[in-house]
Design a protein around this motif. Sequence first.
Motif, PDB file in Angstrom:
ATOM      1  N   GLY A  60      30.687  -8.292  13.914  1.00 21.47           N
ATOM      2  CA  GLY A  60      30.201  -8.870  12.810  1.00 21.47           C
ATOM      3  C   GLY A  60      29.235  -7.822  12.045  1.00 21.47           C
ATOM      4  N   LEU A  61      28.482  -7.046  12.939  1.00 13.77           N
ATOM      5  CA  LEU A  61      27.268  -6.084  12.272  1.00 13.77           C
ATOM      6  C   LEU A  61      28.364  -4.800  11.755  1.00 13.77           C
ATOM      7  N   VAL A  62      29.534  -4.616  12.528  1.00 12.73           N
ATOM      8  CA  VAL A  62      30.297  -3.478  12.075  1.00 12.73           C
ATOM      9  C   VAL A  62      30.984  -3.703  10.657  1.00 12.73           C
ATOM     10  N   LYS A  63      31.480  -4.676  10.478  1.00 15.75           N
ATOM     11  CA  LYS A  63      32.198  -5.188   9.228  1.00 15.75           C
ATOM     12  C   LYS A  63      31.278  -5.396   8.219  1.00 15.75           C
ATOM     13  N   LYS A  64      30.111  -5.996   8.529  1.00 16.70           N
ATOM     14  CA  LYS A  64      29.097  -5.970   7.453  1.00 16.70           C
ATOM     15  C   LYS A  64      28.617  -4.560   6.994  1.00 16.70           C
ATOM     16  N   ALA A  65      28.369  -3.670   7.839  1.00 15.64           N
ATOM     17  CA  ALA A  65      27.932  -2.374   7.644  1.00 15.64           C
ATOM     18  C   ALA A  65      29.152  -1.768   6.788  1.00 15.64           C
ATOM     19  N   ALA A  66      30.446  -1.709   7.106  1.00 14.02           N
ATOM     20  CA  ALA A  66      31.429  -1.317   6.283  1.00 14.02           C
ATOM     21  C   ALA A  66      31.591  -1.758   4.750  1.00 14.02           C
ATOM     22  N   ALA A  67      31.295  -3.150   5.055  1.00 10.04           N
ATOM     23  CA  ALA A  67      31.481  -3.679   3.605  1.00 10.04           C
ATOM     24  C   ALA A  67      30.323  -3.167   2.618  1.00 10.04           C
ATOM     25  N   VAL A  85      30.092  -9.725   3.425  1.00  7.26           N
ATOM     26  CA  VAL A  85      28.898  -9.744   4.292  1.00  7.26           C
ATOM     27  C   VAL A  85      28.198 -11.038   4.737  1.00  7.26           C
ATOM     28  N   ARG A  86      28.277 -11.821   3.864  1.00  2.98           N
ATOM     29  CA  ARG A  86      27.835 -13.276   4.298  1.00  2.98           C
ATOM     30  C   ARG A  86      28.656 -13.708   5.441  1.00  2.98           C
ATOM     31  N   ALA A  87      29.897 -13.591   5.592  1.00  3.38           N
ATOM     32  CA  ALA A  87      30.709 -14.099   6.527  1.00  3.38           C
ATOM     33  C   ALA A  87      30.349 -13.508   7.457  1.00  3.38           C
ATOM     34  N   ALA A  88      30.474 -12.135   7.692  1.00  2.00           N
ATOM     35  CA  ALA A  88      30.096 -11.138   8.827  1.00  2.00           C
ATOM     36  C   ALA A  88      28.729 -11.517   9.481  1.00  2.00           C
ATOM     37  N   ASP A  89      27.835 -11.996   8.693  1.00  2.00           N
ATOM     38  CA  ASP A  89      26.595 -12.653   8.963  1.00  2.00           C
ATOM     39  C   ASP A  89      26.817 -13.543  10.045  1.00  2.00           C
ATOM     40  N   GLU A  90      27.762 -14.456   9.694  1.00  5.09           N
ATOM     41  CA  GLU A  90      27.867 -15.472  10.450  1.00  5.09           C
ATOM     42  C   GLU A  90      28.602 -15.291  11.670  1.00  5.09           C
ATOM     43  N   VAL A  91      29.503 -14.276  11.707  1.00  8.15           N
ATOM     44  CA  VAL A  91      30.049 -13.961  13.082  1.00  8.15           C
ATOM     45  C   VAL A  91      28.988 -13.141  13.820  1.00  8.15           C
ATOM     46  N   VAL A 117      38.591 -10.764  14.089  1.00 10.91           N
ATOM     47  CA  VAL A 117      37.563 -10.846  13.127  1.00 10.91           C
ATOM     48  C   VAL A 117      37.999 -10.747  11.622  1.00 10.91           C
ATOM     49  N   ASN A 118      39.025  -9.745  11.244  1.00  9.85           N
ATOM     50  CA  ASN A 118      39.341  -9.320   9.931  1.00  9.85           C
ATOM     51  C   ASN A 118      39.504 -10.588   9.200  1.00  9.85           C
ATOM     52  N   GLU A 119      40.636 -11.570   9.975  1.00  7.23           N
ATOM     53  CA  GLU A 119      41.099 -12.986   9.430  1.00  7.23           C
ATOM     54  C   GLU A 119      40.128 -13.917   9.221  1.00  7.23           C
ATOM     55  N   VAL A 120      39.006 -13.974  10.287  1.00  4.87           N
ATOM     56  CA  VAL A 120      38.227 -14.905  10.104  1.00  4.87           C
ATOM     57  C   VAL A 120      37.195 -14.712   9.056  1.00  4.87           C
ATOM     58  N   ILE A 121      36.662 -13.437   9.006  1.00  4.17           N
ATOM     59  CA  ILE A 121      35.770 -13.123   7.692  1.00  4.17           C
ATOM     60  C   ILE A 121      36.493 -13.183   6.390  1.00  4.17           C
ATOM     61  N   ALA A 122      37.730 -12.869   6.416  1.00  2.00           N
ATOM     62  CA  ALA A 122      38.507 -12.923   5.109  1.00  2.00           C
ATOM     63  C   ALA A 122      38.595 -14.447   4.864  1.00  2.00           C
ATOM     64  N   ASN A 123      39.010 -15.417   5.447  1.00  7.61           N
ATOM     65  CA  ASN A 123      39.276 -16.470   5.260  1.00  7.61           C
ATOM     66  C   ASN A 123      37.797 -17.364   4.867  1.00  7.61           C
ATOM     67  N   ARG A 124      36.896 -16.978   5.682  1.00  7.67           N
ATOM     68  CA  ARG A 124      35.541 -17.502   5.487  1.00  7.67           C
ATOM     69  C   ARG A 124      34.900 -16.928   4.098  1.00  7.67           C
ATOM     70  N   ALA A 125      34.946 -15.631   3.876  1.00  6.20           N
ATOM     71  CA  ALA A 125      34.678 -15.136   2.790  1.00  6.20           C
ATOM     72  C   ALA A 125      35.444 -15.634   1.446  1.00  6.20           C
ATOM     73  N   SER A 126      36.762 -15.829   1.609  1.00  8.37           N
ATOM     74  CA  SER A 126      37.527 -16.535   0.374  1.00  8.37           C
ATOM     75  C   SER A 126      36.856 -18.108   0.229  1.00  8.37           C
ATOM     76  N   GLN A 127      36.628 -18.705   1.154  1.00  9.36           N
ATOM     77  CA  GLN A 127      36.161 -19.907   0.960  1.00  9.36           C
ATOM     78  C   GLN A 127      34.763 -19.791   0.325  1.00  9.36           C
ATOM     79  N   LEU A 128      34.013 -19.025   0.858  1.00 10.32           N
ATOM     80  CA  LEU A 128      32.647 -18.981   0.036  1.00 10.32           C
ATOM     81  C   LEU A 128      32.549 -18.368  -1.380  1.00 10.32           C
ATOM     82  N   LEU A 129      33.789 -17.758  -1.822  1.00  3.63           N
ATOM     83  CA  LEU A 129      33.904 -17.449  -3.128  1.00  3.63           C
ATOM     84  C   LEU A 129      34.567 -18.665  -3.969  1.00  3.63           C
TER      85      LEU A 129
END
Length: 479
Positions: A60-67, A85-91, A117-129
């Motif tokens: 989650g931290l790696v994906k947040k940093a990359a984003a 970033v918000r979804a990655a924080d939750e991870v 990880v990519n799929e979970v963050i993508a779906n959760r981020a989409s939901q947040l949007l």
Amino acid sequence: MGHKDIPIGTGATGTRTETDAIGAIDVPADHYWGAQTQRSIVHFDIGDDLMPRALYHAYGLVKKAAALVNAEAGRLEPDLADAVVRAADEVASGALDAEFPLHVWQSGSGTQSNMNVNEVIANRASQLLGGELGTGRLVHPNDHVNLGQSTNDGFPTAMHLATLLAVRERTVPQVEALADTIGRKAREWVDVVKIGRTHLQDATPLTVGQEWSGWESQLRDALARLDQSLQAVGALAVGGTAVGTGINAPDGFGDAVALKLTELTGTALISAPNKFAALGSLDGMVAVSAGLRGVAVALMKAANDMRWLASGPRAGLHELRLPENEPGSSIMPGKVNPTQQEATVMVCLQVIGEDAIVAAAGSQGTFQLNTMRPIVIANVLHSARLLGDAAGHLRVHSVEGIELDRDRIASHVDRSLMLVTALSPHIGYDRAAAIAHKADHEGTTLREAAIALGVEAADFDRIVDPATMVGDPRRDLGL
């Protein structure tokens, strides 16, 4: 697009359709994972060993940093980046732990877990949007979450970060606290003279404090070597992408992500100077595993010595009184066993075995990738946790409450034949040995045997004084 304050959970039942490069597949509608995760659930249903949660938290931290890096460079739209970033924080926080069902036994690169990880963050981020999950989502797992990355550099980056955090936050503090407690006991008992033992046989005296100081020093030395090994995992593979060349990652991406991770974690991290080594080897993880093994070896020595010294209470050494935590036998009333020490020894054996696995896996790099990564991170994180937990329990439930059986210690000293060693410089080795053998064979005291063989009583009493045979224990302990 705008952000919505949407609690975790899809609120859906049944299944939904997700797609990947292979095609469409149905996934549980109440989860955030996608097609590749679902295929892995089917294809790698091997055993009960799940990928460690700590790895996903680091991911989650790696994906947040990359984003964040991609957003700052204009490669990712601000709204998309913020949602990722918000979804990655939750991870990273563990709030989405239920979304990571995959087993250790999967692709050796960790592709399935990276895509999980990519799929979970993508779906959760989409939901947040305010978007949909699945095929209609607003955030793409590869194009957005995995932007500038490959499994081949992302997974080892998460491995190194997870290892650093686990060892520094879980293992080291507990082992240090145990060493502190052992050291405190050593100073408390610095002047208590006891009989030493070599080859499990009586030897010349030392003090209880000197004996305990040896355990403390072993643990601290092992911790120093472990800390040194952590430098090897402070270098991250990020920026190497597929084979180390950095294809599809912009110049400086690895350095920027490493700097961002340093800011996020407070841990000094760099992008590995040679990405071909970072992807093709597991040398850093092998080094840390060896460091953990070193702690296990030192910890096993202390725990084993404690249970030997507590043996008895009537027919053993019983120089130590261990806390009575629980009944020790289902058939022998009143029996109490050194259970914390036994559990610690088992943990240490497990860690030593896991290190052998890590070393073997580290030797399996082929060409531009070592594909034994999941088994390595699973074992290293398991070892780190076990050692921390065992050291903490040994300290709290045993070492802090250990007391001395001073009468038994004094009796062992008084009855020891090896005190004759002090006579050897005065009467010669052979004559001193004859005194020891005579006392042993005839069941007399050493003093009686010495006088019988011509040593003056006054000379014996002057020379054979256990308190003068232990060197300078206060100096040894820095007091």
